[in-house]
Design a protein around this motif. Structure first.
Motif, mmCIF file in Angstrom:
data_model
loop_
_atom_site.group_PDB
_atom_site.id
_atom_site.type_symbol
_atom_site.label_atom_id
_atom_site.label_comp_id
_atom_site.label_asym_id
_atom_site.label_seq_id
_atom_site.Cartn_x
_atom_site.Cartn_y
_atom_site.Cartn_z
ATOM 1 N N LEU A 23 0.891 -1.429 0.079
ATOM 2 C CA LEU A 23 -0.157 -0.005 -0.069
ATOM 3 C C LEU A 23 0.776 1.207 -0.194
ATOM 4 N N ILE A 24 1.776 1.431 0.661
ATOM 5 C CA ILE A 24 2.726 2.220 0.931
ATOM 6 C C ILE A 24 3.576 2.788 -0.592
ATOM 7 N N ARG A 25 4.115 1.471 -0.906
ATOM 8 C CA ARG A 25 4.722 1.657 -2.402
ATOM 9 C C ARG A 25 3.827 2.103 -3.467
ATOM 10 N N SER A 26 2.678 1.623 -3.565
ATOM 11 C CA SER A 26 1.472 1.937 -4.360
ATOM 12 C C SER A 26 1.033 3.457 -4.228
ATOM 13 N N GLU A 27 0.804 3.856 -3.020
ATOM 14 C CA GLU A 27 0.564 5.366 -2.781
ATOM 15 C C GLU A 27 1.651 6.278 -3.476
ATOM 16 N N THR A 28 2.942 5.746 -2.846
ATOM 17 C CA THR A 28 4.195 6.633 -3.302
ATOM 18 C C THR A 28 4.164 6.724 -4.699
ATOM 19 N N LEU A 29 3.895 5.583 -5.504
ATOM 20 C CA LEU A 29 4.161 5.606 -7.011
ATOM 21 C C LEU A 29 3.077 6.536 -7.523
ATOM 22 N N PHE A 30 1.889 6.349 -7.004
ATOM 23 C CA PHE A 30 0.679 7.087 -7.524
ATOM 24 C C PHE A 30 0.658 8.759 -7.388
ATOM 25 N N THR A 31 1.166 8.961 -6.274
ATOM 26 C CA THR A 31 1.609 10.325 -5.951
ATOM 27 C C THR A 31 2.529 10.797 -6.659
ATOM 28 N N ALA A 32 3.538 10.126 -7.201
ATOM 29 C CA ALA A 32 4.770 10.641 -7.942
ATOM 30 C C ALA A 32 4.077 10.769 -9.804
ATOM 31 N N VAL A 33 3.527 9.816 -9.978
ATOM 32 C CA VAL A 33 2.690 10.022 -11.077
ATOM 33 C C VAL A 33 1.960 11.305 -11.203
ATOM 34 N N GLN A 34 1.128 11.736 -10.270
ATOM 35 C CA GLN A 34 0.461 12.583 -10.212
ATOM 36 C C GLN A 34 1.388 14.138 -10.050
ATOM 37 N N TYR A 35 2.272 14.266 -9.240
ATOM 38 C CA TYR A 35 2.983 15.482 -9.218
ATOM 39 C C TYR A 35 4.119 15.574 -10.244
ATOM 40 N N PHE A 36 4.587 14.754 -10.813
ATOM 41 C CA PHE A 36 5.435 14.703 -12.000
ATOM 42 C C PHE A 36 4.605 15.243 -13.214
ATOM 43 N N SER A 37 3.583 14.370 -13.442
ATOM 44 C CA SER A 37 2.615 14.642 -14.685
ATOM 45 C C SER A 37 2.170 16.012 -14.691
ATOM 46 N N LEU A 38 1.769 16.235 -13.617
ATOM 47 C CA LEU A 38 1.099 17.777 -13.585
ATOM 48 C C LEU A 38 2.128 18.739 -13.796
#
Length: 397
Positions: A185-200
């Motif tokens: 769960l920690i790794r999944s949230e970390t990945l998806f948070t990075a997807v969002q702040y990098f992509s935006l």
């Protein structure tokens, strides 16, 4: 009723597809335009013209971590830098270690903070003092429980600031892989948070960074009065500050594996929940435009799965009661279901590629499960915020 449900489902899935195609794909196919290492130009033999960098580490009772981290920072490949350790009221022997045992680490210096100040949270006070005392005009931030992936971490994280007119570099900090559901769960949230702040950020809408791996100019910090607008908010020394000062023109990202900073994950649910409370506590201070953008992203993610469940239940009820759908209902059901399946496959492909680029944070094969897991997590977290208990004081360490 079924028509309205299917139309809403189709709309939220379409919103997700827009995000995946036009936002997430920017990170999936991003090409780093900055040199992999900083060119070390000289005016004359032995004289470097590359700007100096100050690495800042704020630590409280992190003796064990500092003994591992400081030699790694001291060995970074860069001509002119310092490592400034802010010892914030440690009681575990950190001060004795810094005074007596780092003589052979030539780039390390430290400042001891002996008391807490009521007008500002301890972490922000430590960082503010660090930026005032930094010898060099560019700072690179990390935490004591982090480990840079290579000796080129420093040179490649600051490359965008040296090669272009950028003021901020957003980096990535994955968590170490451990067995168990919590770690997933920690790794999944970390990945998806990075997807969002990098992509935006690549889409021209930067809104946050992570203090475990973040570089910026001190002039930017002081020109915007540092942490003044959120000085008493626990946390936010990274994301709230970046939320205020980052623009489409002054922000770069760095996803070169050499620049990753590995972090130790929480190992108990209690510690993780406390960390999440700190993060949720600062999110409400984001700019309204960012909150709306992220709310639309997260809401459509949760609703796409929730409505899929509701539509499935409606279909089962119709079958149980031997009721038939009208022609236009069947058509809407077919189109909506097709969009939902397509969204899942494209999410799997795009976010899976990003995960591959970001240190294989989550294995590609379990990306569909991560998709559902995050939808459930965000849905539960959002529901919980509606029933907050009396707030307790939060501490940065």
């Amino acid at each position: 009723m079924i028509t309205a449900l299917l139309i809403i489902w189709l709309v939220v899935v379409s919103i997700q597809l827009i995000y995946i195609f036009f936002v997430y794909s920017r990170t999936a196919f991003y090409r780093q335009s900055y040199p992999s290492t900083v060119a070390l130009h000289t005016n004359s033999p032995g004289e470097s013209t590359t700007p100096g960098i100050t690495i800042v580490v704020c630590a409280r009772n992190e003796l064990e971590n500092l003994t591992e981290l400081l030699p790694l920072l001291n060995s970074q490949h860069y001509p002119t830098f310092e490592v400034l350790v802010m010892d914030d009221r440690s009681t575990d022997g950190t001060d004795q270690f810094l005074e007596n045992d780092i003589a052979d680490l030539r780039f390390i210096r430290f400042i001891r903070i002996d008391k807490e100040h009521g007008h500002i949270t301890p972490k922000k006070y430590a960082l503010t003092i660090a930026l005032k005392k930094a010898i060099y005009s560019i700072v690179l931030l990390t935490d004591a429980d982090c480990r840079p992936a290579s000796t080129n971490w420093l040179s490649e994280m600051v490359a965008p600031l040296l090669a272009d007119t950028k003021d901020i570099t957003l980096g990535f900090s994955p968590y170490e892989h451990r067995p168990g559901f919590l770690n997933l769960l920690i790794r999944s949230e970390t990945l998806f948070t990075a997807v969002q702040y990098f992509s935006l950020a690549l889409a021209g809408r930067p809104y946050m960074g992570v203090g475990r791996n973040l570089a910026y100019r001190t002039s930017l910090f002081f020109a915007n009065r540092g942490f003044y607008t959120h000085i008493n908010v626990t946390g936010g020394d990274d994301d709230l500050f970046i939320n205020e000062v980052a623009t489409s023109h002054n922000t770069a990202i760095c996803i070169n594996p050499n620049t990753f900073v590995w972090s130790k994950p929480k190992e108990t649910w209690a510690d993780w929940k406390l960390q999440k409370r700190r993060h949720l506590n600062v999110g409400k201070y984001y700019k309204l435009s960012n909150k709306l953008l992220l709310g639309l992203l997260t809401g459509s993610h949760v609703l796409s799965w929730l409505l899929a469940l509701l539509v499935g239940m409606v279909v089962l009820v119709h079958e149980f009661l031997h009721r038939s759908f009208s022609t236009h209902e069947w058509l809407l059901l077919l189109v909506s279901t097709s969009f939902f399946i397509a969204r899942g496959l494209i999410f799997w492909s795009v976010v899976g590629r990003i995960s591959y680029r970001l240190a294989h944070t989550v294995h590609w094969a379990i990306m569909p499960f991560m998709d559902l897991l995050l939808a459930a997590y965000y849905g539960l977290a959002g529901t919980k915020t509606l029933f907050k208990r009396r707030r307790q004081r939060l501490y940065w360490r």
